[in-house]
Design an enzyme around this catalytic site. Sequence first.
Site, mmCIF file in Angstrom:
data_model
loop_
_atom_site.group_PDB
_atom_site.id
_atom_site.type_symbol
_atom_site.label_atom_id
_atom_site.label_comp_id
_atom_site.label_asym_id
_atom_site.label_seq_id
_atom_site.Cartn_x
_atom_site.Cartn_y
_atom_site.Cartn_z
ATOM 1 N N GLY A 196 5.237 12.875 15.365
ATOM 2 C CA GLY A 196 5.674 14.128 14.765
ATOM 3 C C GLY A 196 7.096 14.563 15.018
ATOM 4 C CG ASP B 205 -1.681 23.973 19.105
ATOM 5 O OD1 ASP B 205 -1.966 25.141 19.405
ATOM 6 O OD2 ASP B 205 -2.289 23.350 18.225
ATOM 7 N NE ARG C 237 2.896 11.611 10.958
ATOM 8 C CZ ARG C 237 2.543 12.217 12.084
ATOM 9 N NH1 ARG C 237 3.316 13.155 12.580
ATOM 10 N NH2 ARG C 237 1.424 11.898 12.697
#
Length: 176
Positions: free
Chosen positions: A45, A104, A166
């Site tokens: 990511g 997160d 992505r």
Amino acid sequence: MEKSNIVGNILFTEEQIRQRAAEIGRQIAEDYAGEPVYLIGTLRGAVVWMADIMKAIPNETEVDFVMASSYGSGTTTTGVVKIKKDLEGDIYGKNVIIIEDIVDTGTTLKHLKAYLADRNPKSIRICTLLDKPSRRIADIQADYIGFEIENLFVIGYGLDYDQKYRNLPYISYLEG
């Protein structure tokens, strides 16, 4: 960009993200006063964000990648962190900056930071594109934050949904 080609609801445009990367690059240059930095991108990511960040840092840089996960094939953390790809270089005595796409729960990142600290770098800091503090479980914070967001499911600019999206040049969120 035509409205019909947009996936989800745009939170941040490519221009906003690149502008923020330039600001963070200047801050890193100031914080490290010309010292070299060792950038560690978290796969997959963080790749797009890392490219913007490294272009914005005038200091001498080394680049490496690591892959760690606590998610398995699901969308919620298992709490068990696995290192799937380790560093190729030696970080002993170096100024390490972990480049992350999103913080997160913080479970994986906390484990990764401790794992890297065992290799005795001079320093370790964290640079994340997105910070989602409302979901934090682990006691960890980023030193450089692109944007803070609410509890949204985000895609684009390296972030995925089932390995898709992505490549979107912006960050958007999907409603559920």
